[in-house]
Write a protein that holds these residues in place. Structure first.
Motif, PDB file in Angstrom:
ATOM      1  N   PHE A 250      -8.427  -3.661   4.996  1.00 12.68           N
ATOM      2  CA  PHE A 250      -7.394  -2.458   4.741  1.00 12.68           C
ATOM      3  C   PHE A 250      -7.996  -1.372   5.225  1.00 12.68           C
ATOM      4  O   PHE A 250      -9.147  -0.734   4.686  1.00 12.68           O
ATOM      5  N   ALA A 251      -7.535  -0.395   6.007  1.00 12.49           N
ATOM      6  CA  ALA A 251      -7.786   0.710   6.642  1.00 12.49           C
ATOM      7  C   ALA A 251      -7.395   2.051   5.735  1.00 12.49           C
ATOM      8  O   ALA A 251      -6.032   1.916   5.349  1.00 12.49           O
ATOM      9  N   PRO A 252      -8.025   3.055   5.638  1.00 16.92           N
ATOM     10  CA  PRO A 252      -7.454   4.069   4.753  1.00 16.92           C
ATOM     11  C   PRO A 252      -6.167   4.762   5.604  1.00 16.92           C
ATOM     12  O   PRO A 252      -5.867   5.831   5.033  1.00 16.92           O
ATOM     13  N   THR A 253      -6.248   4.671   7.126  1.00 18.55           N
ATOM     14  CA  THR A 253      -5.151   5.171   7.677  1.00 18.55           C
ATOM     15  C   THR A 253      -4.056   4.570   7.625  1.00 18.55           C
ATOM     16  O   THR A 253      -2.901   5.051   8.101  1.00 18.55           O
ATOM     17  N   GLU A 254      -3.898   3.405   7.100  1.00 19.11           N
ATOM     18  CA  GLU A 254      -2.446   2.695   6.869  1.00 19.11           C
ATOM     19  C   GLU A 254      -1.511   3.657   5.926  1.00 19.11           C
ATOM     20  O   GLU A 254      -1.761   4.014   4.841  1.00 19.11           O
ATOM     21  N   GLN A 255      -0.245   3.583   6.371  1.00 22.17           N
ATOM     22  CA  GLN A 255       0.818   4.291   5.496  1.00 22.17           C
ATOM     23  C   GLN A 255       0.639   3.968   4.031  1.00 22.17           C
ATOM     24  O   GLN A 255       0.843   5.172   3.020  1.00 22.17           O
TER      25      GLN A 255
END
Length: 340
Positions: A250-255
């Motif tokens: 999971f990336a921190p930039t995901e909405q």
């Protein structure tokens, strides 16, 4: 996951406001009014001003009645040799204690095993220093004592640096060392804090040196409770995973993480990312069993389940502002990169 793990309290945590700010200390230029602690040699100077979560607080004298509002906070206070000054703890039931501190923790009064204490209960302890892992513990909307309430009662509130509202999603393990130094100065334990930091950095280096050169393991960092699964996308939890040789799917930039570092997620998203490992926080042995059972039943075809890389980590290790995070890094590293 911790410090307002996503229990039914996520909605409340999402609406908290605050500003970022590291913990720092400055002392008055007058001659010192405090006396050195019996176990230390460094002379603390009061009044002392600290900057925390964007606010300045002045401490007139060395705190003598301290409350830790989360297990990780209480543990670091004990490691600083402050047991005789800890008048109460809270949320002690949300994580297994560190084995070497379990007996001491049992002797400290609990103001609420699962939630922070109400304003009335906390103020009734006549604290002069209250240490929390996040701003949530000072949420007046939840009926807890706000920072201004505590100031009026003669207590200084202190939030771990990585737990400040605008810092929570970008917090790191390194922040804990900053908090440790601040606590050491504020509480007259600078020497002990320096020794703890030295040992903790050595322990962390031992872990990172052992796994140096190994490929990061593709990992889903999650939290399971009440039949719901939450993804962890940022914050100190993910920094711990990085240090332990993991790469979060999971990336921190995901909405989904735009407003908070964690979010409820459906099984299909996890299956699409096909993790090689799961890392998750556990409150106790039963919670770990429930989490493992859920992950095993829900994701049987993933490499993580097929190879048994289901890494449960003591909840308190994920708390901002505690050296237990080093323990967490070691646990995760051992699960992702087993010793040969």
């Amino acid at each position: 996951m911790t410090n307002r793990p996503i229990r039914p309290l996520l909605a409340a945590a999402l609406v908290l406001t605050g500003v970022a700010g590291c913990g720092s200390v400055s002392t008055a230029s007058q001659s010192p009014t405090g006396s050195p602690s019996a176990a230390g040699t460094a002379q603390a100077q009061y009044p002392m001003t600290i900057s925390n979560c964007g606010r300045d607080f002045t401490i007139a004298k060395e705190p003598q009645r301290i409350v830790g509002l989360y297990p990780g906070q209480t543990e670091i206070l004990l490691r600083l040799g402050l047991k005789d000054r800890i008048v109460a703890q809270a949320q002690d039931g949300v994580s297994k204690p560190s084995p070497d501190l379990a007996d001491e923790l049992k002797t400290i009064r609990s103001l609420g095993a699962k939630t922070p204490p109400s304003k009335e209960i906390l103020v009734s302890q006549s604290p002069d220093f209250v240490f929390s892992g996040s701003e949530y513990e000072f949420s007046t909307e939840q009926g807890f004592a706000g920072k201004d309430d505590l100031l009026k009662a003669g207590a200084t509130p202190y939030v771990a640096t990585a737990g400040c509202r605008q810092r929570r999603s970008t917090g790191t393990v390194e922040d804990a060392f900053s908090d440790l130094r601040t606590l050491g100065k504020v509480l007259g334990r600078a020497d002990q804090a320096a020794e703890l930091e030295k040992q903790a950095r050595a322990d962390l280096a031992a872990v990172t040196d052992r796994i140096a050169g190994r490929s990061p393991v593709k990992t889903a960092q999650v939290f399971y409770e009440g039949g719901k699964l939450y993804a962890i996308g940022a914050a100190i939890e993910v920094d711990m995973l990085r240090l332990a040789g993991g790469r979060n799917v999971f990336a921190p930039t995901e909405q989904r993480f735009a407003d908070f570092y964690a979010a409820e997620i459906n099984a299909e998203v996890v299956l699409e990312r096909n993790p090689d490992a799961f890392v998750f926080a556990v409150q106790n042995d039963e919670h770990q069993r429930q989490t493992v059972d859920y992950l095993t039943r829900t994701f049987p075809g993933t490499p993580a389940v097929r190879t048994g890389r289901l890494v449960g980590v003591r909840n308190a290790t994920f708390a901002p502002g505690t050296l237990a995070s080093i323990e967490g890094v070691a646990t995760i590293a051992d699960g992702l990169h087993p010793k040969s």
